[in-house]
Write an enzyme that holds these catalytic residues in place. Structure first.
Site, PDB file in Angstrom:
ATOM      1  N   ASP A 207       0.849  -1.195   0.000  1.00 27.88           N
ATOM      2  CA  ASP A 207       0.000   0.000   0.000  1.00 27.88           C
ATOM      3  C   ASP A 207       0.888   1.250   0.000  1.00 27.88           C
ATOM      4  O   ASP A 207       1.868   1.330   0.737  1.00 27.88           O
ATOM      5  CB  ASP A 207      -0.922  -0.007   1.237  1.00 27.88           C
ATOM      6  CG  ASP A 207      -2.060   0.977   1.090  1.00 27.88           C
ATOM      7  OD1 ASP A 207      -3.207   0.535   0.953  1.00 27.88           O
ATOM      8  OD2 ASP A 207      -1.798   2.202   1.106  1.00 27.88           O
TER       9      ASP A 207
ATOM     10  N   GLY B   4     -15.972   3.120   3.409  1.00 31.11           N
ATOM     11  CA  GLY B   4     -14.777   3.943   3.222  1.00 31.11           C
ATOM     12  C   GLY B   4     -13.937   3.526   2.031  1.00 31.11           C
ATOM     13  O   GLY B   4     -12.748   3.836   1.955  1.00 31.11           O
ATOM     14  N   GLN B   5     -14.565   2.833   1.065  1.00 30.69           N
ATOM     15  CA  GLN B   5     -13.813   2.403  -0.115  1.00 30.69           C
ATOM     16  C   GLN B   5     -13.463   3.612  -0.979  1.00 30.69           C
ATOM     17  O   GLN B   5     -14.342   4.412  -1.323  1.00 30.69           O
ATOM     18  CB  GLN B   5     -14.652   1.398  -0.930  1.00 30.69           C
ATOM     19  CG  GLN B   5     -13.904   0.820  -2.112  1.00 30.69           C
ATOM     20  CD  GLN B   5     -14.738  -0.212  -2.880  1.00 30.69           C
ATOM     21  OE1 GLN B   5     -15.941  -0.364  -2.630  1.00 30.69           O
ATOM     22  NE2 GLN B   5     -14.102  -0.913  -3.799  1.00 30.69           N
TER      23      GLN B   5
ATOM     24  N   HIS C 117     -10.300  -5.067  -3.396  1.00 29.94           N
ATOM     25  CA  HIS C 117      -8.950  -5.303  -2.864  1.00 29.94           C
ATOM     26  C   HIS C 117      -9.052  -5.778  -1.426  1.00 29.94           C
ATOM     27  O   HIS C 117      -9.846  -5.254  -0.641  1.00 29.94           O
ATOM     28  CB  HIS C 117      -8.063  -4.054  -2.959  1.00 29.94           C
ATOM     29  CG  HIS C 117      -8.705  -2.784  -2.493  1.00 29.94           C
ATOM     30  ND1 HIS C 117      -9.641  -2.099  -3.244  1.00 29.94           N
ATOM     31  CD2 HIS C 117      -8.556  -2.071  -1.353  1.00 29.94           C
ATOM     32  CE1 HIS C 117     -10.021  -1.027  -2.590  1.00 29.94           C
ATOM     33  NE2 HIS C 117      -9.388  -0.980  -1.429  1.00 29.94           N
TER      34      HIS C 117
ATOM     35  N   HIS D  49      -7.110  -5.783   1.954  1.00 30.15           N
ATOM     36  CA  HIS D  49      -5.994  -5.199   2.703  1.00 30.15           C
ATOM     37  C   HIS D  49      -5.493  -6.242   3.697  1.00 30.15           C
ATOM     38  O   HIS D  49      -6.298  -6.941   4.326  1.00 30.15           O
ATOM     39  CB  HIS D  49      -6.446  -4.025   3.585  1.00 30.15           C
ATOM     40  CG  HIS D  49      -6.910  -2.802   2.891  1.00 30.15           C
ATOM     41  ND1 HIS D  49      -6.136  -1.663   2.801  1.00 30.15           N
ATOM     42  CD2 HIS D  49      -8.086  -2.493   2.295  1.00 30.15           C
ATOM     43  CE1 HIS D  49      -6.817  -0.699   2.192  1.00 30.15           C
ATOM     44  NE2 HIS D  49      -8.011  -1.182   1.878  1.00 30.15           N
TER      45      HIS D  49
HETATM   46  P1  AMP Z   1      -9.765   1.615   0.240  1.00 28.85           P
HETATM   47  O1  AMP Z   1      -9.894   2.874   1.026  1.00 28.85           O
HETATM   48  O2  AMP Z   1     -10.187   0.384   0.953  1.00 28.85           O
HETATM   49  O3  AMP Z   1     -10.430   1.754  -1.126  1.00 28.85           O
HETATM   50  O4  AMP Z   1      -8.211   1.409  -0.006  1.00 28.85           O
HETATM   51  C1  AMP Z   1      -7.499   1.908  -1.076  1.00 28.85           C
HETATM   52  C2  AMP Z   1      -6.053   1.771  -0.715  1.00 28.85           C
HETATM   53  O5  AMP Z   1      -5.286   1.930  -1.888  1.00 28.85           O
HETATM   54  C3  AMP Z   1      -5.559   2.820   0.286  1.00 28.85           C
HETATM   55  O6  AMP Z   1      -5.033   2.176   1.445  1.00 28.85           O
HETATM   56  C4  AMP Z   1      -4.495   3.583  -0.490  1.00 28.85           C
HETATM   57  O7  AMP Z   1      -3.403   3.980   0.302  1.00 28.85           O
HETATM   58  C5  AMP Z   1      -4.091   2.570  -1.541  1.00 28.85           C
HETATM   59  N1  AMP Z   1      -3.531   3.123  -2.758  1.00 28.85           N
HETATM   60  C6  AMP Z   1      -4.014   4.170  -3.480  1.00 28.85           C
HETATM   61  N2  AMP Z   1      -3.238   4.381  -4.559  1.00 28.85           N
HETATM   62  C7  AMP Z   1      -2.243   3.459  -4.511  1.00 28.85           C
HETATM   63  C8  AMP Z   1      -1.111   3.182  -5.347  1.00 28.85           C
HETATM   64  N3  AMP Z   1      -0.855   3.885  -6.446  1.00 28.85           N
HETATM   65  N4  AMP Z   1      -0.290   2.166  -4.983  1.00 28.85           N
HETATM   66  C9  AMP Z   1      -0.539   1.447  -3.854  1.00 28.85           C
HETATM   67  N5  AMP Z   1      -1.588   1.661  -3.043  1.00 28.85           N
HETATM   68  C10 AMP Z   1      -2.435   2.665  -3.367  1.00 28.85           C
END
Ligand code: AMP
Ligand code: ZN
Length: 114
Positions: free
Chosen positions: A30, A93-94, A100, A102
């Site tokens: 991340d 909070g997506q 994905h 986490h």
């Molecule tokens: P969510 O809030 O569950 O949609 O999580 C999205 C996640 O993607 C967040 O933890 C961000 O930090 C991560 N994220 C966003 N852009 C990138 C990127 N370019 N590379 C890696 N992680 C990312």
């Protein structure tokens, strides 16, 4: 090219720090880690979120979690564990509309989430 950040990462248009890749999934760190170990596992198929997944993707989603388990172990989190999280849609909070998983580990995490 789909206008989806994670589809662009899969296509290699946007760089990522990869942990694993095969024909159906990708795992990468991340970019904004919320824990010492924080990586994402995503399907290469564009599934928007867990609320909208089809029954045909049940096995694929299971494999995403199993890969997250494997990587978490490789990263030293087997003994103390961590959190496998899937945020879905607005209340979840997506922020990226591509499914994905986490994994967060390496510190004690509070519950319930804010
Ligand atoms: P969510 O809030 O569950 O949609 O999580 C999205 C996640 O993607 C967040 O933890 C961000 O930090 C991560 N994220 C966003 N852009 C990138 C990127 N370019 N590379 C890696 N992680 C990312
Ligand atoms: Zn996508």
């Amino acid at each position: 090219m789909s206008d989806c950040l994670f589809c662009k990462i899969i296509a290699g248009v946007i760089p990522s720090k990869k942990l694993f890749e095969d024909e159906e999934m990708l795992a990468f760190w991340d970019i904004n880690p919320a824990a010492p170990v924080h990586f994402l596992v995503i399907p290469k198929k564009h599934i928007r979120n867990l609320m909208e997944m089809d029954s045909c993707d049940v096995a694929l989603v299971g494999r995403l979690f199993h890969k997250a388990q494997e990587i978490a172990k490789e990263q030293g989190c087997e003994q103390k564990g961590g959190r496998f999280v899937v945020n879905a849609k607005i209340d979840g909070g997506q922020t990226v509309d591509h499914l994905h998983v986490h994994f967060l580990g390496g510190r004690s995490l509070g519950w319930p989430p804010g």
